[in-house]
Design an enzyme around this catalytic site. Structure first.
Site, PDB file in Angstrom:
ATOM      1  N   GLY A 197       2.187  -1.370   4.384  1.00 53.30           N
ATOM      2  CA  GLY A 197       1.857  -2.045   3.248  1.00 53.30           C
ATOM      3  C   GLY A 197       2.133  -3.738   3.263  1.00 53.30           C
ATOM      4  O   GLY A 197       3.064  -4.009   3.931  1.00 53.30           O
ATOM      5  N   TYR A 238     -10.857   2.055   5.599  1.00 50.93           N
ATOM      6  CA  TYR A 238      -9.793   1.780   4.747  1.00 50.93           C
ATOM      7  C   TYR A 238     -10.162   0.945   3.641  1.00 50.93           C
ATOM      8  O   TYR A 238     -10.912   0.025   3.892  1.00 50.93           O
ATOM      9  CB  TYR A 238      -8.540   1.494   5.363  1.00 50.93           C
ATOM     10  CG  TYR A 238      -7.369   1.131   4.648  1.00 50.93           C
ATOM     11  CD1 TYR A 238      -6.222   2.219   4.463  1.00 50.93           C
ATOM     12  CD2 TYR A 238      -7.185   0.053   3.522  1.00 50.93           C
ATOM     13  CE1 TYR A 238      -5.166   2.029   3.903  1.00 50.93           C
ATOM     14  CE2 TYR A 238      -5.910  -0.161   2.727  1.00 50.93           C
ATOM     15  CZ  TYR A 238      -5.020   0.839   3.012  1.00 50.93           C
ATOM     16  OH  TYR A 238      -3.945   0.706   2.257  1.00 50.93           O
ATOM     17  N   SER A 239     -10.109   0.987   2.483  1.00 55.87           N
ATOM     18  CA  SER A 239     -10.680   0.171   1.211  1.00 55.87           C
ATOM     19  C   SER A 239      -9.575   0.297   0.000  1.00 55.87           C
ATOM     20  O   SER A 239      -9.476   1.485  -0.500  1.00 55.87           O
ATOM     21  CB  SER A 239     -11.958   0.470   0.750  1.00 55.87           C
ATOM     22  OG  SER A 239     -12.337  -0.258  -0.225  1.00 55.87           O
ATOM     23  N   ASN A 240      -9.047  -0.837  -0.453  1.00 63.31           N
ATOM     24  CA  ASN A 240      -8.323  -0.806  -1.659  1.00 63.31           C
ATOM     25  C   ASN A 240      -8.848  -0.298  -2.856  1.00 63.31           C
ATOM     26  O   ASN A 240      -8.481   0.232  -3.624  1.00 63.31           O
ATOM     27  CB  ASN A 240      -7.736  -2.120  -1.793  1.00 63.31           C
ATOM     28  CG  ASN A 240      -6.517  -2.493  -0.780  1.00 63.31           C
ATOM     29  OD1 ASN A 240      -5.629  -1.839  -1.087  1.00 63.31           O
ATOM     30  ND2 ASN A 240      -6.783  -3.271  -0.104  1.00 63.31           N
ATOM     31  N   SER A 252       5.301 -15.316  14.266  1.00 56.25           N
ATOM     32  CA  SER A 252       4.578 -15.827  15.008  1.00 56.25           C
ATOM     33  C   SER A 252       4.230 -15.385  16.442  1.00 56.25           C
ATOM     34  O   SER A 252       3.271 -16.000  17.260  1.00 56.25           O
ATOM     35  CB  SER A 252       5.997 -17.036  15.448  1.00 56.25           C
ATOM     36  OG  SER A 252       6.962 -16.651  15.993  1.00 56.25           O
ATOM     37  N   SER A 288       0.725  -1.110   0.054  1.00 53.04           N
ATOM     38  CA  SER A 288       0.053   0.214   0.023  1.00 53.04           C
ATOM     39  C   SER A 288       0.730   1.361   0.004  1.00 53.04           C
ATOM     40  O   SER A 288       0.382   2.426  -0.133  1.00 53.04           O
ATOM     41  CB  SER A 288      -0.811   0.088   1.057  1.00 53.04           C
ATOM     42  OG  SER A 288      -2.064  -0.922   1.004  1.00 53.04           O
ATOM     43  N   PHE A 305      -7.256 -14.749  -2.500  1.00 50.11           N
ATOM     44  CA  PHE A 305      -7.248 -14.792  -1.186  1.00 50.11           C
ATOM     45  C   PHE A 305      -8.021 -15.517  -0.330  1.00 50.11           C
ATOM     46  O   PHE A 305      -8.111 -15.630   0.987  1.00 50.11           O
ATOM     47  CB  PHE A 305      -7.526 -13.378  -0.577  1.00 50.11           C
ATOM     48  CG  PHE A 305      -6.364 -12.310  -1.267  1.00 50.11           C
ATOM     49  CD1 PHE A 305      -5.358 -12.682  -2.157  1.00 50.11           C
ATOM     50  CD2 PHE A 305      -6.496 -10.793  -0.999  1.00 50.11           C
ATOM     51  CE1 PHE A 305      -4.219 -11.809  -2.344  1.00 50.11           C
ATOM     52  CE2 PHE A 305      -5.635 -10.055  -1.315  1.00 50.11           C
ATOM     53  CZ  PHE A 305      -4.408 -10.577  -2.230  1.00 50.11           C
ATOM     54  N   ALA A 306      -8.676 -16.513  -0.987  1.00 48.20           N
ATOM     55  CA  ALA A 306      -9.831 -17.420  -0.245  1.00 48.20           C
ATOM     56  C   ALA A 306      -9.048 -18.781   0.797  1.00 48.20           C
ATOM     57  O   ALA A 306      -9.467 -18.913   1.610  1.00 48.20           O
ATOM     58  CB  ALA A 306     -10.599 -18.118  -1.169  1.00 48.20           C
TER      59      ALA A 306
END
Length: 379
Positions: free
Chosen positions: A333, A192-194, A361, A89, A154-155
């Site tokens: 980003g 926030y939205s791409n 982790s 981003s 992305f699933a």
């Protein structure tokens, strides 16, 4: 980018509030300085689970670097010096600069509507491009939903392997977002939205007749002295040398190698590639006034609260964070397996860039350590 990425970029971005708390009082013992300070931080971040770590501090014209971990978990090849990575981003700041420059040239107005430039595109399910302005896109005040929530790659891990090379047209990414209603009425809140920056890239092309990335060299890269930054589009490979990216898009499953990826799925919202040296030059050039005229710089730095517990604010493609010693600007980003956080002082004198591979982790401790490093370097 955020979205699927949000779970990890939030880890990194949360460092800002830790940085505020970690800013040492004047009477405290001095922290390590120079390379030792950076190397300690890089080693600690590697210890928290990041497979590869690059840290760079630019102070005036002097740079100090540190690396930790491995570039390839199969071969244990070390992280290269000044390795290429996907900036995620941070790309938004570049797109915002181009639109602000065009506004300064009188080729569009920040209060133009999306409908003015992209007629008929943003409509349906309560979405209305005639009520959303360019300024609201750049400031994440449009209310438009997040298209990455519907991105097939992305699933899951299996879906990423199946769809990692898919080409996406910008309009199709926007249509994914429009399957959802808006989160709020334009201008009434922050979210926030791409999707906002995919539309920003499309508006640049509509105004100029050229794709948004065609403007990078003349408008940003050359004035900033950058030679290692570009938008790869459909090319899924990273230049060498680089550290590999690893991530799991299926909770509970092993990490997979996510290095190769078609960045048309991110576009102007998060698709660019760079190096620590180049990204530090970018932030320095921006804050020193070499990329925007004063009037447009004031527009970029006109911020609104994001509503998070860090007290951060967002301008036009840029975050503002408060430290005890002052404020710093920057952006975080993330794309699958690669995450970046950076900060630059108000005067552009000092810039910190942190680039890491793989999710940590121990997220809380990783956030705290990044926050401590921001405080130690930018204060």
């Amino acid at each position: 980018m955020h979205g699927h990425i949000g779970r990890v970029t939030a880890i990194i971005a949360a460092a800002a509030v830790v940085a505020t708390a970690a800013a040492a009082p004047a009477t405290a013992s001095p922290a390590p300085t120079g390379h030792r300070l950076l190397q300690q931080a890089a080693d600690d971040l590697n210890g928290f689970g990041f497979t590869g770590v690059q840290v760079l501090l630019r102070d005036g014209h002097r740079t100090t670097e540190a690396r930790a971990g491995v570039a390839d978990v199969a071969t244990n090849r070390p992280v290269p010096k000044n390795g290429w990575f996907r900036m995620g981003s941070n790309t938004k700041t570049f797109a915002s600069i181009i639109l602000l420059q065009l506004a300064g040239e009188g080729r569009l107005r920040l209060d133009d509507t999306v409908e003015r430039w992209l007629p008929g595109l943003v409509t349906g399910n309560g979405n209305d491009g005639s009520k959303i302005t360019v300024r609201q896109l750049l400031r994440h005040q449009s209310g438009l939903a997040e298209y990455t929530a519907h991105l097939p790659a992305f699933a899951s891990n299996d879906a990423f392997e199946k769809h990692r090379y898919d080409h996406w047209d910008d309009a199709d990414l926007v249509r994914l977002a429009l399957t959802d209603p808006p989160a709020f009425a334009p201008g009434t809140s922050w979210g926030y939205s791409n999707t906002n920056y995919v539309l920003a890239g499309m508006i640049i092309e509509e105004v100029t007749g050229k794709p948004w990335d065609a403007h990078l060299r003349a408008r940003i890269l050359k004035p900033a002295g950058m030679t290692q930054t570009f938008y790869p589009g459909d090319d899924p490979d990273l230049p060498s040398p680089h550290a590999n990216a690893y991530d799991s898009l299926s909770p509970g499953e092993d990490l997979i190698d996510t290095t190769r990826w078609n960045t048309t799925a991110a576009g102007a919202a998060g698709g660019m590639v760079t190096t620590p040296t180049d990204l530090s030059r970018f932030w320095q050039a921006l804050q020193q006034g070499r990329l925007l005229r004063p009037a447009q710089m004031r527009e970029m730095h006109d911020t609104v609260p994001t509503g998070d517990d860090r007290g951060s604010r967002y301008g036009l493609g840029i975050f503002l964070t408060q430290l005890e010693c002052g404020t710093f600007w920057g952006h975080d980003g993330g794309v699958p397996g690669m995450y970046t956080v950076d900060g630059v002082t108000e005067d552009g004198d000092r810039v910190l860039v942190v680039s890491v591979s793989s999710p940590p982790s121990d997220p809380p401790n990783a956030s705290a350590r990044v926050g401590e490093l921001l405080s130690d370097t930018l204060c």
